[in-house]
Motif scaffolding. Structure first.
Motif, mmCIF file in Angstrom:
data_model
loop_
_atom_site.group_PDB
_atom_site.id
_atom_site.type_symbol
_atom_site.label_atom_id
_atom_site.label_comp_id
_atom_site.label_asym_id
_atom_site.label_seq_id
_atom_site.Cartn_x
_atom_site.Cartn_y
_atom_site.Cartn_z
ATOM 1 N N GLN A 68 146.529 115.300 55.820
ATOM 2 C CA GLN A 68 146.357 116.914 57.350
ATOM 3 C C GLN A 68 147.628 117.664 57.275
ATOM 4 O O GLN A 68 147.295 118.768 57.347
ATOM 5 C CB GLN A 68 146.345 116.210 59.111
ATOM 6 C CG GLN A 68 144.900 115.208 59.242
ATOM 7 C CD GLN A 68 143.701 116.020 58.267
ATOM 8 O OE1 GLN A 68 143.677 117.022 57.893
ATOM 9 N NE2 GLN A 68 142.930 114.864 58.730
ATOM 10 N N LEU A 69 148.494 117.077 56.034
ATOM 11 C CA LEU A 69 149.330 117.906 56.457
ATOM 12 C C LEU A 69 149.551 119.014 55.732
ATOM 13 O O LEU A 69 149.917 120.647 56.346
ATOM 14 C CB LEU A 69 150.983 117.205 56.559
ATOM 15 C CG LEU A 69 151.383 116.164 57.097
ATOM 16 C CD1 LEU A 69 152.701 115.899 55.740
ATOM 17 C CD2 LEU A 69 151.592 116.129 58.455
ATOM 18 N N GLY A 70 148.366 119.523 55.013
ATOM 19 C CA GLY A 70 148.535 120.284 53.673
ATOM 20 C C GLY A 70 147.746 121.599 54.558
ATOM 21 O O GLY A 70 147.758 122.863 53.912
ATOM 22 N N ARG A 71 146.983 120.914 55.556
ATOM 23 C CA ARG A 71 146.173 122.280 56.646
ATOM 24 C C ARG A 71 147.112 123.170 57.124
ATOM 25 O O ARG A 71 146.322 124.590 57.715
ATOM 26 C CB ARG A 71 145.550 121.248 57.245
ATOM 27 C CG ARG A 71 144.450 120.693 56.289
ATOM 28 C CD ARG A 71 143.163 119.156 57.640
ATOM 29 N NE ARG A 71 142.642 120.614 58.469
ATOM 30 C CZ ARG A 71 142.501 120.328 60.165
ATOM 31 N NH1 ARG A 71 142.381 119.237 59.448
ATOM 32 N NH2 ARG A 71 141.966 120.999 60.902
ATOM 33 N N PHE A 72 148.056 122.525 57.476
ATOM 34 C CA PHE A 72 148.924 123.601 58.473
ATOM 35 C C PHE A 72 149.736 124.563 57.560
ATOM 36 O O PHE A 72 150.341 125.754 58.141
ATOM 37 C CB PHE A 72 150.377 122.736 58.599
ATOM 38 C CG PHE A 72 149.296 121.937 60.265
ATOM 39 C CD1 PHE A 72 149.845 122.452 61.529
ATOM 40 C CD2 PHE A 72 149.100 120.072 59.610
ATOM 41 C CE1 PHE A 72 149.243 121.069 62.545
ATOM 42 C CE2 PHE A 72 148.813 119.739 60.772
ATOM 43 C CZ PHE A 72 148.710 120.014 61.990
ATOM 44 N N THR A 73 150.201 124.346 56.478
ATOM 45 C CA THR A 73 150.465 125.253 55.379
ATOM 46 C C THR A 73 149.274 126.102 54.075
ATOM 47 O O THR A 73 149.751 127.095 53.138
ATOM 48 C CB THR A 73 151.614 125.070 54.420
ATOM 49 O OG1 THR A 73 150.815 123.847 53.940
ATOM 50 C CG2 THR A 73 153.038 124.361 55.897
ATOM 51 N N ILE A 85 160.747 123.269 58.154
ATOM 52 C CA ILE A 85 159.703 123.640 58.779
ATOM 53 C C ILE A 85 158.799 124.481 58.645
ATOM 54 O O ILE A 85 159.131 125.354 58.367
ATOM 55 C CB ILE A 85 160.480 124.349 60.251
ATOM 56 C CG1 ILE A 85 161.839 123.321 61.092
ATOM 57 C CG2 ILE A 85 159.567 124.883 61.345
ATOM 58 C CD1 ILE A 85 162.730 124.068 62.193
ATOM 59 N N VAL A 86 157.289 123.598 58.228
ATOM 60 C CA VAL A 86 156.365 124.191 57.802
ATOM 61 C C VAL A 86 155.432 125.119 58.731
ATOM 62 O O VAL A 86 154.967 125.408 58.191
ATOM 63 C CB VAL A 86 155.753 123.470 56.408
ATOM 64 C CG1 VAL A 86 156.970 122.862 56.299
ATOM 65 C CG2 VAL A 86 155.163 122.378 57.458
ATOM 66 N N TRP A 87 155.466 125.143 59.952
ATOM 67 C CA TRP A 87 154.851 125.012 60.815
ATOM 68 C C TRP A 87 155.012 125.550 62.748
ATOM 69 O O TRP A 87 156.293 123.777 62.387
ATOM 70 C CB TRP A 87 153.492 124.652 60.884
ATOM 71 C CG TRP A 87 152.310 124.632 61.334
ATOM 72 C CD1 TRP A 87 151.360 125.496 61.788
ATOM 73 C CD2 TRP A 87 151.734 124.053 62.759
ATOM 74 N NE1 TRP A 87 150.584 125.663 62.812
ATOM 75 C CE2 TRP A 87 150.471 124.923 63.273
ATOM 76 C CE3 TRP A 87 152.491 123.659 63.497
ATOM 77 C CZ2 TRP A 87 150.392 124.556 64.863
ATOM 78 C CZ3 TRP A 87 152.151 122.793 65.180
ATOM 79 C CH2 TRP A 87 150.856 123.724 65.230
ATOM 80 N N GLY A 94 143.765 115.803 62.637
ATOM 81 C CA GLY A 94 144.825 117.188 62.337
ATOM 82 C C GLY A 94 145.640 117.889 63.750
ATOM 83 O O GLY A 94 145.891 119.287 63.110
ATOM 84 N N ASN A 95 144.930 117.960 64.555
ATOM 85 C CA ASN A 95 144.353 118.573 65.926
ATOM 86 C C ASN A 95 145.993 118.205 66.624
ATOM 87 O O ASN A 95 146.132 116.781 65.954
ATOM 88 C CB ASN A 95 143.213 118.822 66.664
ATOM 89 C CG ASN A 95 142.365 119.498 66.261
ATOM 90 O OD1 ASN A 95 142.543 120.061 65.215
ATOM 91 N ND2 ASN A 95 141.266 119.320 66.776
ATOM 92 N N ASN A 113 145.062 126.235 62.379
ATOM 93 C CA ASN A 113 145.443 127.396 61.892
ATOM 94 C C ASN A 113 145.672 128.128 63.268
ATOM 95 O O ASN A 113 145.101 128.600 63.701
ATOM 96 C CB ASN A 113 144.142 127.910 61.206
ATOM 97 C CG ASN A 113 142.613 127.171 62.055
ATOM 98 O OD1 ASN A 113 142.952 126.969 62.799
ATOM 99 N ND2 ASN A 113 141.726 128.194 61.578
ATOM 100 N N LYS A 114 146.170 127.228 64.346
ATOM 101 C CA LYS A 114 146.360 127.245 65.567
ATOM 102 C C LYS A 114 145.681 128.197 66.442
ATOM 103 O O LYS A 114 145.599 129.372 67.510
ATOM 104 C CB LYS A 114 147.407 128.834 65.700
ATOM 105 C CG LYS A 114 148.791 128.382 64.596
ATOM 106 C CD LYS A 114 149.989 129.563 64.988
ATOM 107 C CE LYS A 114 151.084 128.519 63.990
ATOM 108 N NZ LYS A 114 152.425 129.484 64.073
ATOM 109 N N GLN A 115 144.096 127.711 66.574
ATOM 110 C CA GLN A 115 142.932 127.950 67.461
ATOM 111 C C GLN A 115 143.089 126.306 68.726
ATOM 112 O O GLN A 115 143.098 125.840 68.335
ATOM 113 C CB GLN A 115 141.312 128.256 66.909
ATOM 114 C CG GLN A 115 141.766 128.836 65.689
ATOM 115 C CD GLN A 115 141.356 130.145 65.981
ATOM 116 O OE1 GLN A 115 140.976 130.648 67.414
ATOM 117 N NE2 GLN A 115 142.818 131.083 65.419
ATOM 118 N N VAL A 116 142.658 127.501 70.040
ATOM 119 C CA VAL A 116 142.934 126.660 70.751
ATOM 120 C C VAL A 116 141.577 125.775 70.858
ATOM 121 O O VAL A 116 140.798 126.750 71.294
ATOM 122 C CB VAL A 116 143.491 127.557 72.321
ATOM 123 C CG1 VAL A 116 142.984 126.471 73.187
ATOM 124 C CG2 VAL A 116 144.691 127.836 72.605
#
Length: 363
Positions: free
Chosen positions: A44-49, A104-106, A125-126, A141-144
């Motif tokens: 899942q880590l690629g989704r944060f960048t 620190i990537v996110w 990934g959430n 992508n920081k959506q609640v």
């Protein structure tokens, strides 16, 4: 994209009678639903960048950047930020930090005030976290996508995902309540009052509970911070195990059947067997003086048997994370106040297992 808003506590109370759900119900929800790889979080880590992930999400509130002009100790064991991919939080610095490949990537910021206490990356990934005033789940992508606000006079310091749809937490209050909420339906599936230090003293609310964990055996492991005990309850809230210890901040049931406890008062981490016998213990005096943590809140046991202790660090007077082997050899020290605030909890992302399946994560 989905957005789920939990109904008000008053509406929930009126709409749902108190229900205790057995293990058979939970078992349907904790079957692996994410990647089948041994370390699903790494996928899942690629989704944060990825392109389009904002520096600040629509629900974020900026936190002042850290300022630190003092040198860090040299020659620390391990590889600093490169030691582990991890999700990191701490009281006093309200920015969730995701670390990968030594960077620190996110981040996810929630402004001033108190306090972060619990955090999980899920296999989808959430990120699920507590912020004392609320629990929230956010996407990379920081959506609640879900949030529960603590009613006035109450606090939330702990959470645990049970499957991808349910969350366990304790609502500190008068009285405190252990709850399981279905985040898809907003249904309260478990609600049970816990014994409090006081039913009338509002000053006792903050210190009632920190960690609570649901075990692979279908029991609730509850740390009574001010009442100096850990109590394990079955699905009917019958007491099945109890251990007395001063100021237990956290307790986690290990895969070997033992319980790993952090005692905030005595600054120790202790592993006890089902008979309550100490089989392993770590205190600052067990470590070289240069690496000693000066307080402790939570600890995590890695699949290789090592233990990572999280410390608030006394505003730079000590390290934030210390990893030791079973024979107490120090293999990693994170002492980095330029990039990290105090350490309350850490989730190691390359450890195997599905986090939302109880018993697979020992953090």
């Amino acid at each position: 994209m989905r957005y789920r808003t939990l109904l008000s506590p008053a509406t929930l109370t009126a709409g749902f009678a108190m229900v205790t759900v057995g293990l058979s119900t939970f078992a349907q929800d904790v079957r692996p639903t994410g990647p089948s790889k041994a370390t699903p979080l790494m996928a899942q880590l690629g989704r944060f960048t990825a392109a389009g992930v904002p520096a600040m999400g629509p629900s974020e509130t900026e936190v002042a950047p850290r300022t630190w002009d003092k040198p860090m100790p040299s020659g620390l064991p391990g590889n600093g930020m490169s030691q582990h991919p991890m999700l990191y939080i701490g009281e006093g610095y309200n920015k969730i930090l995701l670390v990968n490949d030594g960077k620190i990537v996110w981040t996810y910021s929630t402004g001033s005030g108190w306090e972060y206490d619990d955090v999980w990356m899920l296999s989808n990934g959430n990120v699920l976290f507590t912020r004392m005033q609320y629990i929230a789940e956010v996407t990379p992508n920081k959506q609640v996508v879900w949030r529960y606000d603590a009613p006035a006079g109450t606090e939330i310091h702990t959470c645990q995902p049970i499957g991808l749809d349910k969350v366990l937490f304790v609502l500190n209050g008068l009285p405190p309540k252990l709850m399981v909420v279905n985040m898809k339906t907003n249904k309260v599936e478990v609600q049970h009052e816990l014994p409090p230090p006081s039913l009338t003293d509002k000053t006792k609310v903050h210190g009632e509970f920190r960690r609570v964990r649901y075990t692979a055996q279908g029991t609730y492991l509850v740390s009574f911070l001010e009442m100096d005990q850990i109590v394990e309850y079955d699905k009917h809230f019958k007491e099945v195990w109890k251990y007395q210890i001063k100021s237990p901040w956290a307790a986690v049931r290990l895969k070997n059947g033992n319980t790993l406890i952090t005692d905030e008062h005595d600054i120790l981490t202790r592993e006890v067997n089902p008979r309550g016998e100490t089989v392993w213990e770590l205190s600052p005096s067990d470590l070289p003086e240069a690496y000693r943590f000066i307080n402790t809140q939570s600890a995590t046991r890695l699949a290789n048997g090592n233990t990572i202790v999280c410390s608030r660090g006394g505003n730079g007077k000590g390290p934030q994370l210390v990893e030791v082997t079973p024979d107490k050899k120090v293999v990693w020290v994170l002492w980095d106040w330029a990039n990290f605030g105090p350490a309350t909890a850490v989730q190691i992302l390359d450890d195997p297992g599905i986090p939302e399946k109880p018993g697979q994560s020992q953090h």
